[in-house]
Design a protein around this motif. Sequence first.
Motif, PDB file in Angstrom:
ATOM      1  N   ASP A  34      -9.207  11.327   2.393  1.00 34.20           N
ATOM      2  CA  ASP A  34      -7.968  11.811   2.799  1.00 34.20           C
ATOM      3  C   ASP A  34      -7.208  10.588   3.317  1.00 34.20           C
ATOM      4  O   ASP A  34      -6.703  10.606   4.743  1.00 34.20           O
ATOM      5  CB  ASP A  34      -7.862  12.931   3.771  1.00 34.20           C
ATOM      6  CG  ASP A  34      -6.751  13.418   4.087  1.00 34.20           C
ATOM      7  OD1 ASP A  34      -5.720  13.329   3.210  1.00 34.20           O
ATOM      8  OD2 ASP A  34      -6.481  14.156   5.275  1.00 34.20           O
ATOM      9  N   MET A  35      -6.699   9.698   2.285  1.00 35.98           N
ATOM     10  CA  MET A  35      -5.770   8.505   3.002  1.00 35.98           C
ATOM     11  C   MET A  35      -4.315   9.297   3.041  1.00 35.98           C
ATOM     12  O   MET A  35      -3.840   9.934   2.210  1.00 35.98           O
ATOM     13  CB  MET A  35      -5.580   7.583   1.852  1.00 35.98           C
ATOM     14  CG  MET A  35      -4.839   6.349   2.076  1.00 35.98           C
ATOM     15  SD  MET A  35      -5.385   5.288   3.437  1.00 35.98           S
ATOM     16  CE  MET A  35      -6.944   4.796   3.027  1.00 35.98           C
ATOM     17  N   PRO A  36      -3.627   8.806   4.053  1.00 35.40           N
ATOM     18  CA  PRO A  36      -2.384   9.581   4.573  1.00 35.40           C
ATOM     19  C   PRO A  36      -1.525   8.916   3.496  1.00 35.40           C
ATOM     20  O   PRO A  36      -1.681   7.708   3.017  1.00 35.40           O
ATOM     21  CB  PRO A  36      -1.998   8.907   5.798  1.00 35.40           C
ATOM     22  CG  PRO A  36      -3.285   8.558   6.477  1.00 35.40           C
ATOM     23  CD  PRO A  36      -4.402   8.120   5.486  1.00 35.40           C
ATOM     24  N   CYS A  37      -0.465   9.619   3.087  1.00 35.96           N
ATOM     25  CA  CYS A  37       0.491   9.361   1.894  1.00 35.96           C
ATOM     26  C   CYS A  37       1.463   8.189   2.402  1.00 35.96           C
ATOM     27  O   CYS A  37       2.034   7.542   1.405  1.00 35.96           O
ATOM     28  CB  CYS A  37       1.499  10.557   1.699  1.00 35.96           C
ATOM     29  SG  CYS A  37       2.534  11.068   2.921  1.00 35.96           S
ATOM     30  N   ASP A  38       1.622   7.955   3.572  1.00 29.96           N
ATOM     31  CA  ASP A  38       2.621   6.631   4.218  1.00 29.96           C
ATOM     32  C   ASP A  38       1.561   5.581   4.769  1.00 29.96           C
ATOM     33  O   ASP A  38       2.286   4.796   5.270  1.00 29.96           O
ATOM     34  CB  ASP A  38       3.389   7.376   5.097  1.00 29.96           C
ATOM     35  CG  ASP A  38       2.776   7.748   6.436  1.00 29.96           C
ATOM     36  OD1 ASP A  38       1.536   8.043   6.481  1.00 29.96           O
ATOM     37  OD2 ASP A  38       3.422   8.167   7.538  1.00 29.96           O
ATOM     38  N   ALA A  39       0.217   5.791   4.258  1.00 32.97           N
ATOM     39  CA  ALA A  39      -0.465   4.462   4.501  1.00 32.97           C
ATOM     40  C   ALA A  39       0.095   3.018   3.926  1.00 32.97           C
ATOM     41  O   ALA A  39       0.464   3.362   2.775  1.00 32.97           O
ATOM     42  CB  ALA A  39      -2.021   4.627   4.325  1.00 32.97           C
ATOM     43  N   ILE A  40      -0.325   1.912   4.458  1.00 35.60           N
ATOM     44  CA  ILE A  40       0.434   0.728   3.984  1.00 35.60           C
ATOM     45  C   ILE A  40      -0.886  -0.049   3.172  1.00 35.60           C
ATOM     46  O   ILE A  40      -1.809  -0.330   3.622  1.00 35.60           O
ATOM     47  CB  ILE A  40       0.672   0.012   5.152  1.00 35.60           C
ATOM     48  CG1 ILE A  40       2.191   0.594   5.612  1.00 35.60           C
ATOM     49  CG2 ILE A  40       1.426  -1.433   4.464  1.00 35.60           C
ATOM     50  CD1 ILE A  40       2.445  -0.054   6.976  1.00 35.60           C
ATOM     51  N   GLU A  41      -0.555  -0.008   1.960  1.00 35.62           N
ATOM     52  CA  GLU A  41      -1.768  -0.826   1.011  1.00 35.62           C
ATOM     53  C   GLU A  41      -1.621  -2.376   1.348  1.00 35.62           C
ATOM     54  O   GLU A  41      -0.368  -2.827   0.888  1.00 35.62           O
ATOM     55  CB  GLU A  41      -1.363  -0.290  -0.371  1.00 35.62           C
ATOM     56  CG  GLU A  41      -2.756  -0.888  -1.198  1.00 35.62           C
ATOM     57  CD  GLU A  41      -2.459  -0.126  -2.529  1.00 35.62           C
ATOM     58  OE1 GLU A  41      -3.334  -0.089  -3.336  1.00 35.62           O
ATOM     59  OE2 GLU A  41      -1.555   0.516  -2.978  1.00 35.62           O
ATOM     60  N   ALA A  42      -2.466  -3.075   1.523  1.00 31.14           N
ATOM     61  CA  ALA A  42      -2.418  -4.441   1.851  1.00 31.14           C
ATOM     62  C   ALA A  42      -2.847  -4.907   0.588  1.00 31.14           C
ATOM     63  O   ALA A  42      -2.207  -6.146   0.244  1.00 31.14           O
ATOM     64  CB  ALA A  42      -3.587  -4.897   3.099  1.00 31.14           C
ATOM     65  N   ALA A  43      -3.572  -4.271  -0.163  1.00 30.41           N
ATOM     66  CA  ALA A  43      -4.001  -5.040  -1.581  1.00 30.41           C
ATOM     67  C   ALA A  43      -4.365  -3.826  -2.224  1.00 30.41           C
ATOM     68  O   ALA A  43      -4.820  -2.897  -1.657  1.00 30.41           O
ATOM     69  CB  ALA A  43      -5.229  -5.978  -1.361  1.00 30.41           C
ATOM     70  N   PRO A  44      -4.522  -3.990  -3.695  1.00 33.33           N
ATOM     71  CA  PRO A  44      -5.182  -2.790  -4.491  1.00 33.33           C
ATOM     72  C   PRO A  44      -6.220  -2.338  -3.904  1.00 33.33           C
ATOM     73  O   PRO A  44      -7.204  -2.992  -3.912  1.00 33.33           O
ATOM     74  CB  PRO A  44      -5.127  -3.287  -5.884  1.00 33.33           C
ATOM     75  CG  PRO A  44      -4.023  -4.707  -6.124  1.00 33.33           C
ATOM     76  CD  PRO A  44      -4.308  -4.927  -4.457  1.00 33.33           C
ATOM     77  N   GLY A  45      -6.245  -0.980  -3.499  1.00 30.13           N
ATOM     78  CA  GLY A  45      -7.508  -0.340  -3.068  1.00 30.13           C
ATOM     79  C   GLY A  45      -7.895  -0.639  -1.650  1.00 30.13           C
ATOM     80  O   GLY A  45      -8.927  -0.138  -1.191  1.00 30.13           O
ATOM     81  N   LYS A  46      -7.204  -1.251  -0.786  1.00 26.55           N
ATOM     82  CA  LYS A  46      -7.359  -1.887   0.543  1.00 26.55           C
ATOM     83  C   LYS A  46      -5.976  -1.413   1.261  1.00 26.55           C
ATOM     84  O   LYS A  46      -5.144  -1.661   0.905  1.00 26.55           O
ATOM     85  CB  LYS A  46      -7.808  -3.221   0.699  1.00 26.55           C
ATOM     86  CG  LYS A  46      -8.915  -3.702  -0.024  1.00 26.55           C
ATOM     87  CD  LYS A  46      -9.091  -5.437  -0.111  1.00 26.55           C
ATOM     88  CE  LYS A  46     -10.268  -5.642  -1.042  1.00 26.55           C
ATOM     89  NZ  LYS A  46     -10.065  -6.961  -1.168  1.00 26.55           N
ATOM     90  N   TYR A  47      -6.421  -0.756   2.286  1.00 23.02           N
ATOM     91  CA  TYR A  47      -5.099  -0.322   3.502  1.00 23.02           C
ATOM     92  C   TYR A  47      -5.376  -0.880   4.817  1.00 23.02           C
ATOM     93  O   TYR A  47      -6.648  -1.311   5.202  1.00 23.02           O
ATOM     94  CB  TYR A  47      -5.169   1.102   3.485  1.00 23.02           C
ATOM     95  CG  TYR A  47      -4.929   1.736   2.244  1.00 23.02           C
ATOM     96  CD1 TYR A  47      -3.578   2.035   1.852  1.00 23.02           C
ATOM     97  CD2 TYR A  47      -5.857   2.131   1.200  1.00 23.02           C
ATOM     98  CE1 TYR A  47      -3.311   2.634   0.734  1.00 23.02           C
ATOM     99  CE2 TYR A  47      -5.429   2.609   0.111  1.00 23.02           C
ATOM    100  CZ  TYR A  47      -4.051   2.904  -0.156  1.00 23.02           C
ATOM    101  OH  TYR A  47      -3.779   3.565  -1.389  1.00 23.02           O
ATOM    102  N   ILE A  48      -4.321  -1.033   5.443  1.00 21.15           N
ATOM    103  CA  ILE A  48      -4.323  -1.681   6.793  1.00 21.15           C
ATOM    104  C   ILE A  48      -4.744  -0.469   7.717  1.00 21.15           C
ATOM    105  O   ILE A  48      -4.459   0.683   7.735  1.00 21.15           O
ATOM    106  CB  ILE A  48      -2.973  -2.114   7.263  1.00 21.15           C
ATOM    107  CG1 ILE A  48      -2.377  -3.328   6.398  1.00 21.15           C
ATOM    108  CG2 ILE A  48      -2.858  -2.347   8.822  1.00 21.15           C
ATOM    109  CD1 ILE A  48      -0.972  -3.872   6.698  1.00 21.15           C
ATOM    110  N   GLY A  49      -5.648  -0.765   8.622  1.00 15.79           N
ATOM    111  CA  GLY A  49      -6.187   0.119   9.391  1.00 15.79           C
ATOM    112  C   GLY A  49      -6.393  -0.403  10.726  1.00 15.79           C
ATOM    113  O   GLY A  49      -6.300  -1.463  10.970  1.00 15.79           O
ATOM    114  N   GLN A  50      -7.101   0.769  11.614  1.00 16.92           N
ATOM    115  CA  GLN A  50      -7.540   0.152  12.946  1.00 16.92           C
ATOM    116  C   GLN A  50      -8.809   0.892  13.043  1.00 16.92           C
ATOM    117  O   GLN A  50      -8.978   2.075  12.829  1.00 16.92           O
ATOM    118  CB  GLN A  50      -6.382   0.839  13.896  1.00 16.92           C
ATOM    119  CG  GLN A  50      -6.409   0.309  15.368  1.00 16.92           C
ATOM    120  CD  GLN A  50      -5.303   0.877  16.156  1.00 16.92           C
ATOM    121  OE1 GLN A  50      -5.151   2.155  16.248  1.00 16.92           O
ATOM    122  NE2 GLN A  50      -4.494   0.150  16.687  1.00 16.92           N
TER     123      GLN A  50
END
Length: 83
Positions: A34-50
């Motif tokens: 369940d990836m949030p719709c406004d998540a920031i994609e850092a590279a294809p298939g990879k997202y910035i997280g914490q």
Amino acid sequence: MLITTFILLVTAALNFNVEASTQDFYWRDYYYGDMPCDAIEAAPGKYIGQVYFYGDIVGTIYPYNGTAVAEIYGKQNFTTNIK
């Protein structure tokens, strides 16, 4: 009088411009699949997280396997406490 009016108009215009460009950003909880719709994609298939590891650490979320990776005391994989 004209100078005072001009200064007030410029101040008001700048104030509106600053308010219009201000956005609220916050970390959302991440749940596998369940990836949030406004998540920031850092590279294809990879997202910035914490992740939480004795404090909040910025890392990379890999949504295809539900993990996050952060560099703290070496490379660490996380499956819980991900935002």
